[in-house]
Design a protein around this motif. Structure first.
Motif, PDB file in Angstrom:
ATOM      1  N   LYS A  72       0.844  -1.198   0.000  1.00  0.00           N
ATOM      2  CA  LYS A  72       0.000   0.000   0.000  1.00  0.00           C
ATOM      3  C   LYS A  72       0.881   1.250   0.000  1.00  0.00           C
ATOM      4  CE  LYS A  72      -4.362  -1.251   1.875  1.00  0.00           C
ATOM      5  NZ  LYS A  72      -4.858  -0.924   0.578  1.00  0.00           N
ATOM      6  N   ILE A  73       0.529   2.213  -0.831  1.00  0.00           N
ATOM      7  CA  ILE A  73       1.262   3.479  -0.913  1.00  0.00           C
ATOM      8  C   ILE A  73       0.915   4.325   0.314  1.00  0.00           C
ATOM      9  CG2 ILE A  73       1.550   5.613  -2.218  1.00  0.00           C
ATOM     10  CD1 ILE A  73       0.790   3.964  -4.748  1.00  0.00           C
ATOM     11  N   THR A  74       1.941   4.846   0.987  1.00  0.00           N
ATOM     12  CA  THR A  74       1.698   5.708   2.150  1.00  0.00           C
ATOM     13  C   THR A  74       2.300   7.091   2.003  1.00  0.00           C
ATOM     14  OG1 THR A  74       3.656   4.830   3.264  1.00  0.00           O
ATOM     15  CG2 THR A  74       1.543   3.772   3.775  1.00  0.00           C
ATOM     16  N   CYS A  75       3.322   7.242   1.158  1.00  0.00           N
ATOM     17  CA  CYS A  75       4.020   8.524   1.087  1.00  0.00           C
ATOM     18  C   CYS A  75       4.662   8.711  -0.286  1.00  0.00           C
ATOM     19  CB  CYS A  75       5.094   8.561   2.175  1.00  0.00           C
ATOM     20  SG  CYS A  75       5.926  10.131   2.306  1.00  0.00           S
ATOM     21  N   LEU A  76       4.689   9.954  -0.768  1.00  0.00           N
ATOM     22  CA  LEU A  76       5.369  10.301  -2.015  1.00  0.00           C
ATOM     23  C   LEU A  76       6.377  11.405  -1.722  1.00  0.00           C
ATOM     24  CD1 LEU A  76       2.366  10.708  -4.503  1.00  0.00           C
ATOM     25  CD2 LEU A  76       3.731   8.667  -4.093  1.00  0.00           C
ATOM     26  N   HIS A  77       7.531  11.340  -2.393  1.00  0.00           N
ATOM     27  CA  HIS A  77       8.520  12.427  -2.278  1.00  0.00           C
ATOM     28  C   HIS A  77       9.212  12.600  -3.623  1.00  0.00           C
ATOM     29  CE1 HIS A  77      11.446  15.190  -0.750  1.00  0.00           C
ATOM     30  NE2 HIS A  77      12.421  14.416  -1.190  1.00  0.00           N
ATOM     31  N   LEU A  78       9.205  13.832  -4.111  1.00  0.00           N
ATOM     32  CA  LEU A  78       9.886  14.162  -5.354  1.00  0.00           C
ATOM     33  C   LEU A  78      10.808  15.342  -5.085  1.00  0.00           C
ATOM     34  CD1 LEU A  78      10.190  13.722  -8.432  1.00  0.00           C
ATOM     35  CD2 LEU A  78       8.390  15.427  -8.725  1.00  0.00           C
ATOM     36  N   PRO A  79      12.134  15.096  -4.992  1.00  0.00           N
ATOM     37  CA  PRO A  79      13.056  16.220  -4.794  1.00  0.00           C
ATOM     38  C   PRO A  79      12.947  17.201  -5.966  1.00  0.00           C
ATOM     39  CG  PRO A  79      14.163  14.123  -4.417  1.00  0.00           C
ATOM     40  CD  PRO A  79      12.829  13.815  -5.013  1.00  0.00           C
ATOM     41  N   VAL A  80      13.048  18.491  -5.685  1.00  0.00           N
ATOM     42  CA  VAL A  80      12.925  19.514  -6.721  1.00  0.00           C
ATOM     43  C   VAL A  80      13.991  19.294  -7.791  1.00  0.00           C
ATOM     44  CG1 VAL A  80      13.013  21.994  -7.215  1.00  0.00           C
ATOM     45  CG2 VAL A  80      11.936  21.181  -5.116  1.00  0.00           C
ATOM     46  N   GLY A  81      13.562  19.279  -9.038  1.00  0.00           N
ATOM     47  CA  GLY A  81      14.470  19.101 -10.157  1.00  0.00           C
ATOM     48  C   GLY A  81      14.895  17.670 -10.420  1.00  0.00           C
ATOM     49  N   SER A  82      14.387  16.719  -9.640  1.00  0.00           N
ATOM     50  CA  SER A  82      14.768  15.314  -9.803  1.00  0.00           C
ATOM     51  C   SER A  82      13.811  14.617 -10.764  1.00  0.00           C
ATOM     52  CB  SER A  82      14.725  14.605  -8.450  1.00  0.00           C
ATOM     53  OG  SER A  82      14.988  13.224  -8.617  1.00  0.00           O
ATOM     54  N   LYS A  83      14.292  13.574 -11.426  1.00  0.00           N
ATOM     55  CA  LYS A  83      13.423  12.755 -12.267  1.00  0.00           C
ATOM     56  C   LYS A  83      13.021  11.468 -11.561  1.00  0.00           C
ATOM     57  CE  LYS A  83      17.041  10.291 -14.763  1.00  0.00           C
ATOM     58  NZ  LYS A  83      17.496   9.853 -16.066  1.00  0.00           N
ATOM     59  N   TRP A  84      13.369  11.330 -10.274  1.00  0.00           N
ATOM     60  CA  TRP A  84      13.066  10.128  -9.498  1.00  0.00           C
ATOM     61  C   TRP A  84      12.057  10.434  -8.404  1.00  0.00           C
ATOM     62  CZ3 TRP A  84      14.694   6.178 -12.101  1.00  0.00           C
ATOM     63  CH2 TRP A  84      15.840   6.285 -12.882  1.00  0.00           C
ATOM     64  N   LEU A  85      10.937   9.744  -8.436  1.00  0.00           N
ATOM     65  CA  LEU A  85       9.889   9.868  -7.434  1.00  0.00           C
ATOM     66  C   LEU A  85      10.030   8.704  -6.461  1.00  0.00           C
ATOM     67  CD1 LEU A  85       7.127  11.083  -6.427  1.00  0.00           C
ATOM     68  CD2 LEU A  85       6.035   9.466  -7.991  1.00  0.00           C
ATOM     69  N   TYR A  86      10.101   9.014  -5.166  1.00  0.00           N
ATOM     70  CA  TYR A  86      10.233   7.981  -4.132  1.00  0.00           C
ATOM     71  C   TYR A  86       8.861   7.689  -3.546  1.00  0.00           C
ATOM     72  CZ  TYR A  86      15.122   9.194  -4.624  1.00  0.00           C
ATOM     73  OH  TYR A  86      16.367   9.428  -5.150  1.00  0.00           O
ATOM     74  N   ILE A  87       8.513   6.402  -3.496  1.00  0.00           N
ATOM     75  CA  ILE A  87       7.207   5.984  -2.988  1.00  0.00           C
ATOM     76  C   ILE A  87       7.399   5.118  -1.764  1.00  0.00           C
ATOM     77  CG2 ILE A  87       5.102   4.704  -3.525  1.00  0.00           C
ATOM     78  CD1 ILE A  87       6.703   5.591  -6.498  1.00  0.00           C
ATOM     79  N   GLY A  88       6.945   5.608  -0.615  1.00  0.00           N
ATOM     80  CA  GLY A  88       6.994   4.836   0.616  1.00  0.00           C
ATOM     81  C   GLY A  88       5.762   3.954   0.720  1.00  0.00           C
ATOM     82  N   THR A  89       5.944   2.753   1.308  1.00  0.00           N
ATOM     83  CA  THR A  89       4.826   1.820   1.422  1.00  0.00           C
ATOM     84  C   THR A  89       4.589   1.417   2.875  1.00  0.00           C
ATOM     85  OG1 THR A  89       6.207  -0.157   1.173  1.00  0.00           O
ATOM     86  CG2 THR A  89       5.370   0.867  -0.861  1.00  0.00           C
ATOM     87  N   ASP A  90       3.476   0.754   3.100  1.00  0.00           N
ATOM     88  CA  ASP A  90       3.097   0.321   4.446  1.00  0.00           C
ATOM     89  C   ASP A  90       4.062  -0.708   5.023  1.00  0.00           C
ATOM     90  OD1 ASP A  90       2.298  -1.679   2.643  1.00  0.00           O
ATOM     91  OD2 ASP A  90       0.587  -2.273   3.882  1.00  0.00           O
TER      92      ASP A  90
END
Length: 142
Positions: A97-115
């Protein structure tokens, strides 16, 4: 014609683009309310199975795009560059389950935290999962 007035009912997520000065509010029904400078007030919805609670949102700052995560564990990439915003791509998570999203400014990588404590990485340009996963137990060993 339907008019919408005031703050959305049952808000669950919020995102802000400081460059384009856009505020998006997501709600329990899968709706998004986009507010900006005078005259910018738009309402769109997730359709089908993803017409459920918006749990997380993050802007691709100054790109005219937004990533939303819904309660059915699906990521959606919205394009705001046309008159009516619409979903360009979607990515469904199966086992976590997705719990958190983080996209550093100017980055092409989106980090997805899960349960389960793991972090998955999505390439924003192709909107695909990379093979790289930060497992919670490996991170704790370090």
């Amino acid at each position: 014609m339907t008019f919408r007035h005031g703050f959305p009912h049952s808000p669950t997520a919020i995102a802000y683009d400081p460059i384009q000065r856009l505020l998006v509010i997501g709600d329990k029904a899968g709706s998004l309310r986009i507010l900006g400078s005078p005259g910018v007030d738009t309402h769109v919805r997730h359709e089908g199975e993803s017409a459920c609670t918006v749990i997380q949102m993050v802007f691709l700052v100054n790109e005219g795009a937004l990533v939303t995560a819904t309660a059915d564990d699906t990521l959606h990439l919205w394009n705001f560059r046309q008159k009516c915003p619409q979903i360009v791509q979607s990515l469904k998570f199966q086992r976590e389950k997705i719990t958190c999203l983080h996209l550093p400014v100017g980055s092409k990588w989106l980090y997805i935290g899960t349960d389960k404590g793991n972090i998955h990485v999505v390439n924003i340009e192709t909107f695909t999962l990379s093979g790289y996963i930060i497992n919670w137990n490996k991170a704790m060993e370090m």
